[in-house]
Design a protein around this motif. Structure first.
Motif, PDB file in Angstrom:
ATOM      1  N   LEU A 150      21.738 -10.013  94.521  1.00 47.73           N
ATOM      2  CA  LEU A 150      22.658  -9.122  93.818  1.00 47.73           C
ATOM      3  C   LEU A 150      22.301  -8.980  92.343  1.00 47.73           C
ATOM      4  O   LEU A 150      22.325  -7.876  91.792  1.00 47.73           O
ATOM      5  CB  LEU A 150      24.096  -9.628  93.973  1.00 47.73           C
ATOM      6  CG  LEU A 150      24.668  -9.531  95.390  1.00 47.73           C
ATOM      7  CD1 LEU A 150      26.051 -10.164  95.449  1.00 47.73           C
ATOM      8  CD2 LEU A 150      24.732  -8.078  95.856  1.00 47.73           C
ATOM      9  N   ALA A 151      21.965 -10.097  91.688  1.00 49.89           N
ATOM     10  CA  ALA A 151      21.601 -10.015  90.271  1.00 49.89           C
ATOM     11  C   ALA A 151      20.332  -9.200  90.080  1.00 49.89           C
ATOM     12  O   ALA A 151      20.196  -8.446  89.102  1.00 49.89           O
ATOM     13  CB  ALA A 151      21.427 -11.422  89.694  1.00 49.89           C
ATOM     14  N   ARG A 152      19.413  -9.325  91.020  1.00 47.47           N
ATOM     15  CA  ARG A 152      18.151  -8.599  90.949  1.00 47.47           C
ATOM     16  C   ARG A 152      18.369  -7.093  91.087  1.00 47.47           C
ATOM     17  O   ARG A 152      17.746  -6.291  90.396  1.00 47.47           O
ATOM     18  CB  ARG A 152      17.257  -9.116  92.080  1.00 47.47           C
ATOM     19  CG  ARG A 152      15.799  -8.785  92.000  1.00 47.47           C
ATOM     20  CD  ARG A 152      15.059  -9.759  92.916  1.00 47.47           C
ATOM     21  NE  ARG A 152      13.755  -9.252  93.283  1.00 47.47           N
ATOM     22  CZ  ARG A 152      13.450  -8.708  94.448  1.00 47.47           C
ATOM     23  NH1 ARG A 152      14.378  -8.601  95.374  1.00 47.47           N
ATOM     24  NH2 ARG A 152      12.237  -8.282  94.702  1.00 47.47           N
ATOM     25  N   ALA A 153      19.260  -6.707  91.985  1.00 56.19           N
ATOM     26  CA  ALA A 153      19.491  -5.286  92.235  1.00 56.19           C
ATOM     27  C   ALA A 153      20.479  -4.663  91.252  1.00 56.19           C
ATOM     28  O   ALA A 153      20.271  -3.536  90.785  1.00 56.19           O
ATOM     29  CB  ALA A 153      19.999  -5.083  93.666  1.00 56.19           C
ATOM     30  N   LEU A 154      21.547  -5.390  90.936  1.00 56.89           N
ATOM     31  CA  LEU A 154      22.633  -4.814  90.154  1.00 56.89           C
ATOM     32  C   LEU A 154      22.577  -5.144  88.674  1.00 56.89           C
ATOM     33  O   LEU A 154      23.190  -4.449  87.860  1.00 56.89           O
ATOM     34  CB  LEU A 154      23.988  -5.300  90.692  1.00 56.89           C
ATOM     35  CG  LEU A 154      24.266  -5.148  92.185  1.00 56.89           C
ATOM     36  CD1 LEU A 154      25.648  -5.689  92.505  1.00 56.89           C
ATOM     37  CD2 LEU A 154      24.153  -3.703  92.611  1.00 56.89           C
ATOM     38  N   GLY A 155      21.857  -6.230  88.325  1.00 59.33           N
ATOM     39  CA  GLY A 155      21.951  -6.769  86.971  1.00 59.33           C
ATOM     40  C   GLY A 155      23.103  -7.756  86.911  1.00 59.33           C
ATOM     41  O   GLY A 155      24.060  -7.685  87.704  1.00 59.33           O
ATOM     42  N   ASP A 161      30.722  -8.935  88.251  1.00 61.16           N
ATOM     43  CA  ASP A 161      31.934  -8.164  88.521  1.00 61.16           C
ATOM     44  C   ASP A 161      32.218  -8.147  90.018  1.00 61.16           C
ATOM     45  O   ASP A 161      33.352  -8.366  90.463  1.00 61.16           O
ATOM     46  CB  ASP A 161      31.745  -6.737  87.992  1.00 61.16           C
ATOM     47  CG  ASP A 161      32.987  -5.876  88.170  1.00 61.16           C
ATOM     48  OD1 ASP A 161      34.084  -6.428  88.347  1.00 61.16           O
ATOM     49  OD2 ASP A 161      32.857  -4.641  88.128  1.00 61.16           O
ATOM     50  N   LEU A 162      31.184  -7.905  90.809  1.00 56.04           N
ATOM     51  CA  LEU A 162      31.347  -7.849  92.258  1.00 56.04           C
ATOM     52  C   LEU A 162      31.797  -9.190  92.822  1.00 56.04           C
ATOM     53  O   LEU A 162      32.715  -9.265  93.642  1.00 56.04           O
ATOM     54  CB  LEU A 162      30.018  -7.425  92.892  1.00 56.04           C
ATOM     55  CG  LEU A 162      29.996  -7.212  94.395  1.00 56.04           C
ATOM     56  CD1 LEU A 162      30.821  -6.007  94.788  1.00 56.04           C
ATOM     57  CD2 LEU A 162      28.549  -7.036  94.871  1.00 56.04           C
ATOM     58  N   MET A 163      31.157 -10.274  92.368  1.00 52.80           N
ATOM     59  CA  MET A 163      31.438 -11.589  92.944  1.00 52.80           C
ATOM     60  C   MET A 163      32.721 -12.216  92.414  1.00 52.80           C
ATOM     61  O   MET A 163      33.452 -12.875  93.155  1.00 52.80           O
ATOM     62  CB  MET A 163      30.242 -12.515  92.709  1.00 52.80           C
ATOM     63  CG  MET A 163      29.025 -12.123  93.538  1.00 52.80           C
ATOM     64  SD  MET A 163      27.626 -13.270  93.417  1.00 52.80           S
ATOM     65  CE  MET A 163      26.919 -12.760  91.853  1.00 52.80           C
ATOM     66  N   LEU A 164      33.023 -11.996  91.126  1.00 48.24           N
ATOM     67  CA  LEU A 164      34.212 -12.630  90.555  1.00 48.24           C
ATOM     68  C   LEU A 164      35.499 -11.944  90.970  1.00 48.24           C
ATOM     69  O   LEU A 164      36.577 -12.550  90.942  1.00 48.24           O
ATOM     70  CB  LEU A 164      34.113 -12.669  89.028  1.00 48.24           C
ATOM     71  CG  LEU A 164      32.949 -13.474  88.442  1.00 48.24           C
ATOM     72  CD1 LEU A 164      33.039 -13.502  86.927  1.00 48.24           C
ATOM     73  CD2 LEU A 164      32.913 -14.887  89.001  1.00 48.24           C
ATOM     74  N   THR A 165      35.427 -10.681  91.341  1.00 49.14           N
ATOM     75  CA  THR A 165      36.628  -9.945  91.754  1.00 49.14           C
ATOM     76  C   THR A 165      36.717  -9.783  93.266  1.00 49.14           C
ATOM     77  O   THR A 165      37.592  -9.072  93.758  1.00 49.14           O
ATOM     78  CB  THR A 165      36.660  -8.550  91.100  1.00 49.14           C
ATOM     79  OG1 THR A 165      35.552  -7.769  91.583  1.00 49.14           O
ATOM     80  CG2 THR A 165      36.590  -8.654  89.579  1.00 49.14           C
ATOM     81  N   ASN A 166      35.812 -10.435  93.988  1.00 52.54           N
ATOM     82  CA  ASN A 166      35.767 -10.310  95.448  1.00 52.54           C
ATOM     83  C   ASN A 166      35.650  -8.842  95.866  1.00 52.54           C
ATOM     84  O   ASN A 166      36.319  -8.369  96.786  1.00 52.54           O
ATOM     85  CB  ASN A 166      36.996 -10.953  96.102  1.00 52.54           C
ATOM     86  CG  ASN A 166      36.815 -11.149  97.592  1.00 52.54           C
ATOM     87  OD1 ASN A 166      35.709 -11.395  98.065  1.00 52.54           O
ATOM     88  ND2 ASN A 166      37.901 -11.018  98.349  1.00 52.54           N
ATOM     89  N   GLY A 167      34.786  -8.122  95.156  1.00 50.69           N
ATOM     90  CA  GLY A 167      34.620  -6.699  95.408  1.00 50.69           C
ATOM     91  C   GLY A 167      33.654  -6.416  96.543  1.00 50.69           C
ATOM     92  O   GLY A 167      33.105  -7.326  97.176  1.00 50.69           O
TER      93      GLY A 167
END
Length: 262
Positions: A150-155, A161-167
């Motif tokens: 995810l960090a590689r693709a999204l920054g 944001d995606l992981m901390l908000t359960n998005g």
């Protein structure tokens, strides 16, 4: 599912090695058996294989770990830690696979399934797929290479944001950010993925593996380091029977036959 039913199916289809997750009734949830069988499937690739095709039965590709088994464990820390260790051997097997790995994903991809998808070389995604890390929902941090993918693709900011908000990401968002390579209609997923796998199998697979290494290292290398690597690997490609066949075919104005380049 019966106790003796395999969680993973394998099949040699010409020079394509097809690996299929086969626990559709559980959303192909990760269990110790699945981790063991999937690692074995990547360790048993036939010598003539030119591409691995990773698929999943049922409406969901992989919903991550089997959370019920976490709850039932006498020692959750030991159980989850061992499962993560075993799953990481699967991820390493995918990353270091001697031939390209193509995956077709559908429905839901969550938890450790995101890391599995992220380790593949080329991912084709059905349009209605939803991708959700989901670790925060059960109070866990990521495993399986999910944070890396995810960090590689999204920054880092968008991944956090995606992981901390359960998005969750839609398939279109995953495609836009580069987490998946291609987006297709749901009913076209299997046929398109099979076609792409066969196209890759007909190509210069050893050059593709060198290309994979360059692309993966690019994010952590300086341009000077990358140039040195490129010079070394293109020289290896030129000496490889694939490279010699490709050059001959170009000069002779014909299609190259990489499959028989020895």
């Amino acid at each position: 599912m019966t106790e003796d039913r395999p969680a993973v199916r394998t099949e040699a289809d010409g020079d394509v090695w097809r690996i299929t997750l086969d626990r559709p009734e559980s959303g192909n949830a990760l269990t110790p058996a699945m981790a063991t069988e999937l690692a074995a499937a990547f360790g048993e690739i036939p010598e003539h294989t030119r591409v691995v095709l990773l698929l999943a039965e049922g409406p969901r590709f992989c919903v991550g770990g089997d959370v019920r088994s976490f709850a039932d464990a006498d020692d959750p820390s030991a159980f989850v830690g061992q499962l993560a260790h075993d799953w990481h051997e699967v991820i390493r097997a995918v990353l270091h696979c001697p031939v390209p790995v193509v995956a077709g994903v559908q429905g839901a991809v969550a938890g450790a399934g995101v890391g599995l998808m992220g380790a593949c070389d080329l991912v084709i995604c059905a349009r209605t797929t939803k991708i959700r890390p989901a670790y925060g929902a059960i109070g866990f941090s990521p495993d399986g290479g999910t944070s890396w993918a995810l960090a590689r693709a999204l920054g880092a900011p968008r991944a956090l944001d995606l992981m901390l908000t359960n998005g969750a990401l839609t398939a279109a968002e995953a495609h836009l950010t580069g987490l998946v390579a291609r987006l297709v209609e749901d009913d076209e997923l299997r046929a398109t993925t099979e076609q792409v796998a066969r196209e890759i199998a007909a190509g210069p697979v050893r050059a593709m593996v060198r290309t994979r290494a360059l692309v993966r290292r690019a994010a952590t290398r300086t341009l000077e380091e990358q140039l040195d690597d490129e010079a070394q690997l293109i020289a290896e490609s030129a000496a490889d029977p694939e490279g010699r066949e490709g050059v001959r075919a170009f000069v002779e104005k014909r299609a190259p036959d990489f499959r028989n380049a020895r």
